[in-house]
Design an enzyme around this catalytic site. Structure first.
Site, PDB file in Angstrom:
ATOM      1  N   ASP A  95      68.070  85.572  64.746  1.00 41.66           N
ATOM      2  CA  ASP A  95      66.481  85.391  65.299  1.00 41.66           C
ATOM      3  C   ASP A  95      66.180  84.143  66.059  1.00 41.66           C
ATOM      4  OD1 ASP A  95      66.348  83.795  63.127  1.00 41.66           O
ATOM      5  OD2 ASP A  95      64.771  84.667  62.042  1.00 41.66           O
ATOM      6  N   SER A  96      67.299  83.309  66.234  1.00 45.03           N
ATOM      7  CA  SER A  96      67.288  82.331  67.075  1.00 45.03           C
ATOM      8  C   SER A  96      67.070  82.555  68.407  1.00 45.03           C
ATOM      9  CB  SER A  96      68.504  81.416  66.978  1.00 45.03           C
ATOM     10  OG  SER A  96      69.672  82.386  67.122  1.00 45.03           O
TER      11      SER A  96
ATOM     12  N   LYS B 269      71.319  90.060  57.669  1.00 43.95           N
ATOM     13  CA  LYS B 269      71.186  88.614  57.274  1.00 43.95           C
ATOM     14  C   LYS B 269      69.822  88.540  56.815  1.00 43.95           C
ATOM     15  CE  LYS B 269      71.562  84.547  59.850  1.00 43.95           C
ATOM     16  NZ  LYS B 269      70.602  83.885  59.451  1.00 43.95           N
TER      17      LYS B 269
ATOM     18  N   GLU C 256      66.942  85.424  54.933  1.00 42.14           N
ATOM     19  CA  GLU C 256      66.962  83.955  54.201  1.00 42.14           C
ATOM     20  C   GLU C 256      66.008  83.835  53.113  1.00 42.14           C
ATOM     21  OE1 GLU C 256      65.105  81.615  57.371  1.00 42.14           O
ATOM     22  OE2 GLU C 256      66.555  82.404  58.779  1.00 42.14           O
TER      23      GLU C 256
ATOM     24  N   GLU D 111      73.057  76.505  56.161  1.00 40.27           N
ATOM     25  CA  GLU D 111      72.896  75.645  57.294  1.00 40.27           C
ATOM     26  C   GLU D 111      72.239  74.037  56.787  1.00 40.27           C
ATOM     27  OE1 GLU D 111      70.146  78.010  59.808  1.00 40.27           O
ATOM     28  OE2 GLU D 111      69.700  76.151  61.083  1.00 40.27           O
TER      29      GLU D 111
HETATM   30  O1  KIV Z   1      69.283  82.786  63.912  1.00 43.89           O
HETATM   31  C1  KIV Z   1      70.254  82.337  64.010  1.00 43.89           C
HETATM   32  O2  KIV Z   1      70.926  82.052  65.085  1.00 43.89           O
HETATM   33  C2  KIV Z   1      70.834  81.950  62.595  1.00 43.89           C
HETATM   34  C3  KIV Z   1      71.818  80.582  62.725  1.00 43.89           C
HETATM   35  C4  KIV Z   1      71.631  79.578  62.963  1.00 43.89           C
HETATM   36  C5  KIV Z   1      73.004  80.791  61.486  1.00 43.89           C
HETATM   37  O3  KIV Z   1      70.402  82.245  61.548  1.00 43.89           O
END
Ligand code: KIV
Length: 264
Positions: free
Chosen positions: A45-46, A112, A114, A181
């Protein structure tokens, strides 16, 4: 096309080999990463930051994640694809099942999310439903407003103990991988040693099982360069494919991250 699963990464850890991961958001870069032999692609989600120009990942929606996962999966040949569950899309186990279904049906092989102990029921529920889960501890960008900014986590004894304990509980609940992270290298090393599942670091030192970076950061085209990032494009004379190849080699050779990319 070769089908890649989480077992590939698990075998690398069991053999003491490092694994490489980069974020990607489109088919072209997924194709280049496949050619280079990157082990895993994270559709993170980056994308909120590097594609949309947002300040945080909070505005990213599930529809946007589905779109980019679909693009990546069409360009991918042989990398494991993990897809981020976006902000507030897994607040309850039921909501998480629906989000995970959509992420997997868009083309991911792993989801993934968090957070720590509050996610145990959700991870257990996803696991029994056959969905591989990657957990994410340390600096969790979706909680940046609660954390008070993008800061290194687990620096004092109390928070380090909570992080290690959470990591063990997440593994026991069924998580198949863990992202750490921005945590001190010594703590990250301990977590990777004490867990059986692969631990992937970003700003977590060299002594974890694999590394991940945001593509635009390692290509040196993001407006801000964090301490844990190396500009591989500069080291590869401006050649994008060579930069990705160099990253892969440096991770495998344990040359990246170096001490200057890590936190005490
Ligand atoms: O969203 C993302 O790119 C991430 C990485 C920084 C681990 O969660």
């Amino acid at each position: 096309m070769k089908y890649t699963s989480i077992s590939h990464i698990e075998k690398l850890k069991a053999n003491g080999e490092k694994f490489s991961c980069l974020t990607a958001y489109d088919a072209t870069f997924a194709g280049v990463m496949s050619e280079v032999g990157i082990d895993m692609i994270l559709v993170g989600d980056s994308l909120g930051n590097v594609i949309q120009g947002q300040k945080t990942t909070v505005p990213v929606t599930l529809e946007q994640m589905e779109y980019h996962i679909d693009c990546v999966s069409r360009g991918n040949q042989n990398c494991l694809i993990a897809g981020d569950m976006p902000y507030m899309s897994y607040s309850t186990p039921e909501e998480a099942y629906d989000t995970a279904r959509r992420i997997m049906q868009a083309g991911a092989q792993m989801v993934k999310l968090e957070g720590g102990a509050w996610l145990l029921d959700t991870i257990q529920g996803l696991t029994v439903r056959g969905i591989p889960v990657c957990a994410h501890l340390g600096l969790t960008p979706q909680s940046v407003d609660a954390l008070g900014g993008f800061k290194v986590q687990g620096r004092d004894q109390d928070t380090a103990e909570i992080l290690l304990d959470d990591a063990k509980k997440l593994e026991a609940a069924g998580a198949r991988m863990l992202v750490l992270e921005c945590v001190p290298s010594e703590l990250a090393k301990k977590v990777a040693e004490e867990l059986v599942i692969p631990v992937m670091g970003i700003g977590a030192g060299v002594d974890v099982d694999g590394q991940v970076l945001v593509l635009h950061d390692m290509l040196g085209i993001s407006p801000f360069q964090a301490k844990f990032v190396r500009n591989f494009m500069a080291d590869a004379n401006g050649d994008i494919k060579a930069a990705i190849e160099l990253y892969h080699q440096e991770v495998k050779a344990k040359n990246f991250p170096a001490p200057q990319h890590s936190f005490d």
